[in-house]
Motif scaffolding. Sequence first.
Motif, mmCIF file in Angstrom:
data_model
loop_
_atom_site.group_PDB
_atom_site.id
_atom_site.type_symbol
_atom_site.label_atom_id
_atom_site.label_comp_id
_atom_site.label_asym_id
_atom_site.label_seq_id
_atom_site.Cartn_x
_atom_site.Cartn_y
_atom_site.Cartn_z
ATOM 1 N N LEU A 152 0.881 -1.164 0.000
ATOM 2 C CA LEU A 152 0.000 0.000 0.000
ATOM 3 C C LEU A 152 0.920 1.217 0.000
ATOM 4 O O LEU A 152 1.095 1.872 1.005
ATOM 5 N N THR A 153 1.559 1.439 -1.127
ATOM 6 C CA THR A 153 2.529 2.518 -1.211
ATOM 7 C C THR A 153 1.913 3.622 -2.038
ATOM 8 O O THR A 153 1.695 3.482 -3.226
ATOM 9 N N GLN A 154 1.604 4.706 -1.373
ATOM 10 C CA GLN A 154 0.863 5.772 -2.033
ATOM 11 C C GLN A 154 1.417 7.072 -1.498
ATOM 12 O O GLN A 154 1.249 7.401 -0.330
ATOM 13 N N GLY A 155 2.115 7.812 -2.358
ATOM 14 C CA GLY A 155 2.739 9.043 -1.884
ATOM 15 C C GLY A 155 3.750 8.708 -0.811
ATOM 16 O O GLY A 155 4.622 7.869 -1.006
ATOM 17 N N ILE A 156 3.565 9.328 0.354
ATOM 18 C CA ILE A 156 4.521 9.063 1.426
ATOM 19 C C ILE A 156 4.036 7.938 2.330
ATOM 20 O O ILE A 156 4.707 7.533 3.251
ATOM 21 N N PHE A 157 2.879 7.426 2.053
ATOM 22 C CA PHE A 157 2.270 6.391 2.874
ATOM 23 C C PHE A 157 2.797 5.060 2.378
ATOM 24 O O PHE A 157 2.519 4.670 1.255
ATOM 25 N N VAL A 207 3.179 1.266 3.162
ATOM 26 C CA VAL A 207 3.005 -0.029 3.808
ATOM 27 C C VAL A 207 3.603 -1.085 2.901
ATOM 28 O O VAL A 207 3.302 -1.119 1.704
ATOM 29 N N SER A 209 6.893 9.918 11.318
ATOM 30 C CA SER A 209 6.686 10.644 10.068
ATOM 31 C C SER A 209 6.795 12.145 10.293
ATOM 32 O O SER A 209 7.220 12.884 9.413
ATOM 33 N N VAL A 247 5.949 8.395 5.832
ATOM 34 C CA VAL A 247 5.168 7.535 6.720
ATOM 35 C C VAL A 247 5.681 6.110 6.547
ATOM 36 O O VAL A 247 5.144 5.336 5.782
#
Lengths: 569, 547
Positions: free
Chosen positions: A83-88, A90, A205, A211
């Motif tokens: 779940l890699t989205q922008g700075i997020f 996982v 973060s 994150v």
Amino acid sequence: MNNLLDPAAFSPDRHLLLVIATPLLGALVAWVMGSRGLTAVRQSAAVTATVTLVLAGWLIVRYLGDPGSEAALPYATVQLPWLTQGIFDVRFSLGLDGLSLWMFGLSALLSLTAVLVSWDAVKDRPVGFYVLLLVLEAAMLGVFAARDVILFYVFFEFTLVPLFFLIGIWGHEERRRAAVKFFIYTLTGSVLTFLGLLAIVLWNSSHTGTVSFDIQTLTTNLANHPLPMTAQGGWLQMVVFLALLAGFAVKVPIVPLHTWLPLAHVEAPTGGSVDLAGVLLKIGIYGFLRFSMPMLPEATAVAAPWLFGLGAVGIVYGALVALVQTDLKRLIAYSSVSHMGYVVMGLFALTPVAVEGANLQLINHGLSSAGLFALVGMIYERFHTRSISNLGGIASRAPWLTVLFMLFTFSSIGLPGLNGFVGEFMILAGSFQRAWGGVAPGLQTAYLVLCLLGVAGVVLGAWYMLWAVERVFFGGSREPPRGTAAGRHGHGADHHGHDAGHADRCDLRWHEVAALVPLAVFVIWIGVAPATFLEPAAMAVRDTTHDASASFAARMSAATPQDQVAHAP
Amino acid sequence: MTTPPTSFESFLLLGPEIALVLAALTAWLGGAFLGLRWGWPVALVGIGAALGIARLQPATAASAGVTLDAFSGFIRWLVLVLGGLLALVQSGDLFLSASSRGPGRHRGGTCEEAGTFLVLLAGLSLTGLASDLVTLFAGLELVSIPTYILLALKRSDARGQEAGLKYFFLSLVASALFLYAIVCLYGLGGSTDLGTIAARLREPAAAESLRALIPVALGMAIVAAAFRLAAVPMHFYAPDVYEGTSPGNAALLSTLPKVAGLVVLARIVSLSVPLELFWQAAAVLAAVTMTVGNVMALWQRNLRRLLACSSIAHAGYLLVGVAVAAAATPSTQQPADPAAAALLATSTLDGMSATLFYLATYAVATIGLFGALAYLGHRWPEWTSGSGPRPPLEEVALVDDLDGLSSTNPVAAFAIALFLLSLAGIPPLPGFWGKLSLAASALQVDWTAPVTFGSRRAAFVALAVVLVVNAAIAAAYYLRIIGAIYFRTTKRGVQADGGLAAGVAMLACGLIVLMVALQPIGLFTVASRAGSSMSRIVSGNTVGYVP
């Protein structure tokens, strides 16, 4: 297949993925085999569990042969975006290190035991049973291998679902209540744990700008900029520690939160009890070692005396309650409460010896309690009662069963030469070490009293276990009234009639031997050569507790002069 | 803000909605000639056509009164996909009622219902597109009025009538309140265009003069949205109405109005009202709503009542993200140091994205659940051959009616368990990812500030705690249903006579749930794009048309 076995291609990370995937594949096979009947299903489950065990064992051997294992470096690291989205960010990231190594192996070992002890016990809807058991195995392996906070939590929660169904469908009389209570208790705790983990991630973060959910990264970063432990920072570290504690303490269970455990254990089918006692309780302790201690050292230091005390109280409380039980399975469930008290005590003594002992005791308790639960299940299958007063004289009819029960009992009560002794000795030695030299003078008496409670627990443990063994295995042969037992259960009449001639039917069968002997081997092996098992974990355990014990020492030395000033006049 | 587009372009932008209305007309007119059975197939074709047209449209465009951006695109897609699933659930219920004569069942009228349903979808989609208060209100009314008709058409028994009337009167109140809110906003902004109003509100002098109106407008708009969300203080109708209507209508009521309510709230958030009261009200309502819903659900024995209470609780979860978004509007939150500002800008965990993601996961699981109930239909009554003539089949209504479903209908049992576990937020199911993003967004508010009593940070930390504790409470009643399905046995098997289409809807929802569970990234990306396009509007780059 050829290039799979090629050492270059079969890299450790693929090996690890394969270990976790095997039970899931096996679950699929067992499901497909469902139409061919009970035998096909349980055979495929047994083969799957065996293959997983062999693969896991092989991976552990590979790890021990790896030069990085000396420094307890992460091994067999898998990193897949999830779940890699922008700075997020996982990730599906797995790996082994000194902390998780043995628990990983134990999960694979006990899963085979769980399959084998259910061999004859589960005839109702076997497909569902074995599929859930194998899914549970994958989840347990995953918990210990997860290197990502979210992935850890996913596996952590996912151990609940299969066990919920295992208890609720294949359990005993009060199974529905037990299943729901178990689930709600654990879920309530773990959602708070989850918030705590999330807070850690977000704190990181706010300092790094990404994150990251990677456990390794978080541990390193939090050492550089710890959560605030001051009134100005809102005691954030303590708050987060308490949030994590909520879930881990329920899971262990630490004493006031233990009430789900006896019910769940007693009502669970034997295979479920084996996994529950052997592995799932350890996830709480593993969580302390993996998250609380390295990430929140100062809060750990503040909480340590309290948890040390709760551990000691749990030892004695569990032992006293076990002493008055009339149900053999319930007795062993309470002995689990007592023994997990030792682990908590050792963990929060925060001396290297005690923590290493606690980490070893995880394995020891996993082996002995799983063995005892398995044996109680076998006794129940034979005599259809778990009530101590209805049993007696089993030794004369089932000598091998008795021998193994004695072995696991001795392991559980800490007989020198077996594994339990090593763990308990190290925990108590480390705790006394802490009590003599490592605490502020004001706390010393309290610590000594608590250590003595721990010692008293050893005596109590020997008392209730040996007393139970005496009543169940020796003395006159006692059983439930013949008429009812024989009438209800087909094979009853025949072995009552020809007691001597059918001794083999009463004693262990091949699958029961296969379930228990591996455990017995490790019980003796750890007892004789504990260093083999202590060394690979030692460095990791020291690393993970280093900050917490340094912080504890700092608190104690800060408290010492003040106390002396206060007491001087 | 280039040249004002002609209204013909607005029509082109509304292509999918027009397709839906055309399909509705076809269903209504065709019903007279083709017979009852063709309504729902026409509806499905219409929805498919609308999806196709939506694909052809540009990603962003604006015209008088309507704006197409990531947010409205997301709402439109969501509405169409949910609409397709709901149409399957509804038609499953109706194929049967046209052919068999069950007790209390409505026969005929399927084409009318299908057409009405399509208008509802068009209205809802229009609500998402609206950048003007008038369009917004028109869209909302296009949702409300078909809902009354659907509720009234479905059942002819007393309970159904009660449900229809109750919903009708409350909905009228909500609409009137929203109309008042619109009037106030018009008075404040001097325009019906949302962008203009937002710009006017940001001017300190203008805001000063009419300050007293802002809380009034906000309060009424929130109450109106709360009715559609089934959130406190307008939640109490839900259990009665859901119980009184059919599973298909209950599925509709528990999803589509929530989308409308959320759009209203999102539009209000996008006005970036400089008022602390807004996020405070949203946060309090969120906490109260989820707690009330979950605690009420604990005592329910009727499945539809239980799910109604659970849908109240989920409205509370949705409001968490709204509160976060309201608190994060630039007018109230100006980070002092540039680093924090940069972090805020790059953050993808904004509340609106989390809410939209959660809405999608919740809606799919809920439709699947009601689809399963519709599919199961009836079960054998308690009857022995000695006790007189066999009583008629009973509708599956109570939790106990699902006893032993795992052995009589394993597929439906598994699907229901899957939906319930997802709603309970058990990882790795979609509900978990939704609660994860909501909790994370709540914890992220004012992240650098200390947690001091009474601070905004403390409020949101508390809100996150309430959220997860509620998740645990909710697990209790979801597990009760799973327990009934898997742990008990029954002699009275369910009939599974609710029609195959509902079963297909159930399977489709199950498939979506599993897909999102394994790969949440897709939905997550879309939702966060939609949510951040909303925050872009918040920060002032409105795409709307200014006369």
